[in-house]
Motif scaffolding. Structure first.
Motif: not given
Ligand code: 5AD
Ligand code: SF4
Length: 575
Positions: A160, A206, A211-213, A231-233, A235, A257
């Motif tokens: 990330l 990004a 971006i996904g976790v 910057w992650v959207s 989870v 998000r």
């Protein structure tokens, strides 16, 4: 053959797995798609202890065990030769692929994660996305993460960090010339590694990407991931994957998000379509989650409670897999033998095994991982009665000391575990036994460790995946006294691995002269050299003048043996 020769041969086999293109896609009942894709991938993770690491590049033992050579180099990260093969895989024929709808999916950790990723990929491909083999070209970047040990959990934050957009750099550019300090994401004073050169190019990338976790780190860290990496959207933990299509639709609709973090569920994750990576061996989750509560383990927190899939649905999928050309199935679960059929049929695990073994076209049935507590004579009897059930049981013990086992809350003593081993050893045909071990659990004395070593001698495992104890969030063992120093854990791990390597060398040497059936899953660049797995899951490198063998079952006579593999020559085919 000397050690060097062994390495040369194995390395070549590992990265040149041929070009056969059997059907790789299978649709569940009701899906419009059948055998719509092909892929030239064959990458076997051997005994598939996704979490083992084995011997490092420097030849020194690292966290992890004596592992089969075809396991990927890190043991924790499943990217490899096969990703090249899926670069241009497109969605189902006839589906409009929206321009630029590409995804990159990288998987860490265990087989369950591998298989979850196959299902996640299936969900995206069915929506019209195309899979690419690097994040640069991807509109959606997903990391399916593992948190079983700290090292594995750290990797995703390293990834990330490398996707950090320019406006998150506090005025600094983020390029490969920066000092090492600047490449790292810090949290709780821990420095995180930087690696994976292919990703360093995509700095500032990004913007415009989703971006996904996913997976265990997502479940464990939850929305805190947004704070660490804004910057992650997406989870989403594995217990919420059934919501993924809806979450992706929300992102596509412009939601900034979205999260899927419930573990309170009795549902399993089943998709209309699964994109399977291996052309011969199909993985199939039959039970998700874990109710066992071993004191060191995060799994019950990250994967939620045990939930089993109905036996009829499992058997129907296996019939379809067989029709699509798969000859080997591997039933998956954190505690696969705790399977509890939720349907009125109430099949026991051993009955399910027998039913799977009888599906026409299925030639090999594997299952992993078994918990000793739920391992009974009925499973051994099912193996004895059905030659299609492979001669291999993975039965993690974790320690040879009853005191440590008690502290681990494993629910059995050394003696009780040995009773299960006795059942396996008494079987009418030889069954290969493998295990997982943890060294350096809090309070593990030198005497406890000696007991672990003596258990190796007593059981004579075919393979061991050994790990240094890693303290994990929320687990009871985190607060236990008498932590063992890292250095001492390393020392114990090295001793254990040396002892086990010698056991395997001697055991494998006894096999010279015997003939085994091998499913061929690798082709060397060197002429006439192939590799495959025996029913006992041993890696067999062998010679044959045949032109094409990938996916075939052949008879191979062992001519020499190494601790982690056998060398043989083909003496015939099985039809
Ligand atoms: N530390 C070290 N090893 C662990 N495992 C699970 N949790 C931990 C931990 N906290 C190992 C066990 C398990 C395997 C999948 O990973 O040996 O069987
Ligand atoms: Fe973790 Fe124990 Fe469950 Fe295995 S059985 S997943 S080690 S809690």
């Amino acid at each position: 053959m000397g050690t060097k020769g062994e390495q040369d041969f194995e390395a070549v086999v590992e990265f040149n797995t041929g070009s056969i293109k059997p059907p790789l896609w299978i649709a569940r009942a009701g899906s419009a798609c059948d055998k719509v894709g092909n892929m030239g991938k064959s990458f076997d993770i051997g005994l598939e202890r996704l979490t083992g690491m084995g011997v490092g590049e420097d030849g020194q033992p690292q966290e992890g065990g004596v592992k089969p050579p075809l396991q990927d180099a890190s043991g924790d990260l499943k990217i490899g030769p096969y990703l090249n093969a899926i670069e241009t895989k497109s969605a189902q024929p006839g589906m409009a692929v929206p321009p630029g709808s590409t995804f990159y999916l990288e998987t860490f950790g265990c087989q369950m994660n591998d298989h979850d990723s196959e299902k996640v990929a299936g969900v995206l491909l069915a929506r019209g996305y195309r899979q690419v083999n690097g994040p640069e070209a991807a509109k959606v970047i997903l990391y399916n993460t593992c948190s079983i040990r700290e090292k594995a959990a750290q990797k995703v934050f390293s990834r990330l960090g490398e996707l950090r957009p320019a406006d998150e750099q506090h005025g600094k550019s983020f390029n490969t010339e920066d000092t090492e300090e600047e490449h790292r994401v810090h949290r709780d004073g821990r420095a995180l590694e930087k690696n994976h050169p292919s990703q360093r190019k995509i700095v500032n990338a990004a913007g415009g990407k989703i971006i996904g976790v996913l997976g265990c780190v997502a479940q464990q860290e939850g929305e805190e991931i947004f704070e660490r990496a804004p910057w992650v959207s997406l989870v989403c933990g594995s217990a919420s994957y059934r919501k993924l299509p809806q979450l992706i639709a929300e992102l596509e609709a412009g939601n900034r998000r979205v999260t899927g973090l419930d573990t309170d569920t009795d549902e399993t994750f089943e998709t209309e379509i699964t994109r399977r990576d291996n052309p011969w061996r199909a993985y199939l989750t039959i039970i998700e989650g874990c109710d066992k509560a071993c004191s060191y383990c995060v799994v019950p927190f990250t994967r939620g409670p045990e939930r089993s899939r109905a036996s009829a649905s499992i058997l129907e999928e296996i019939r379809q897999l067989a029709e699509a050309g798969y000859s080997e199935v591997q039933l998956l679960g954190q505690t696969v033998n705790s399977y509890a059929d939720p349907s009125a049929r109430k099949m026991r695990f051993s009955e399910l095994l027998a039913a799977v073994a009888e599906v026409r076209g299925i030639r090999r049935v594997r299952f992993t991982t078994s918990h000793p507590r739920d391992f009974g004579k009925d499973i051994v009897e099912a193996i004895e009665a059905h030659p299609t059930i492979c001669d291999h049981v993975h039965l993690p013990v974790q320690s040879g000391s009853t005191a440590v086992l008690r502290a681990m809350a494993r629910t059995y003593s050394r003696e009780e575990y040995l009773e299960k081993i006795a059942l396996l050893k008494a079987a009418r045909r030889p069954i290969s036994i493998t295990t997982d071990m943890i060294v350096g659990f809090p309070g593990e004395t030198e005497k406890d460790f000696e007991e672990t070593l003596s258990l190796l001698d007593e059981v004579q495992y075919d393979s061991v995946f050994a790990f240094k104890y890693s303290p994990r969030p929320n687990t009871p063992s985190l607060k236990m006294p008498d932590a063992i120093a890292e250095e001492e854990k390393g020392r114990r791990l090295a001793i254990l691995m040396d002892r086990q390597r010698e056991i395997q060398r001697v055991m494998n040497e006894r096999l010279v002269g015997e003939t085994f059936e091998v499913l061929v899953d690798g082709k060397s660049r060197r002429e006439n050299q192939w590799s495959g797995h025996t029913s006992s899951n041993r890696v067999m490198n062998f010679t044959s003048p045949e032109q094409e063998l990938l996916g075939d079952y052949v008879q191979v006579k062992v001519v020499s043996a190494m601790p982690n593999s056998l060398v043989g020559e083909m003496v015939g085919r099985t039809r």
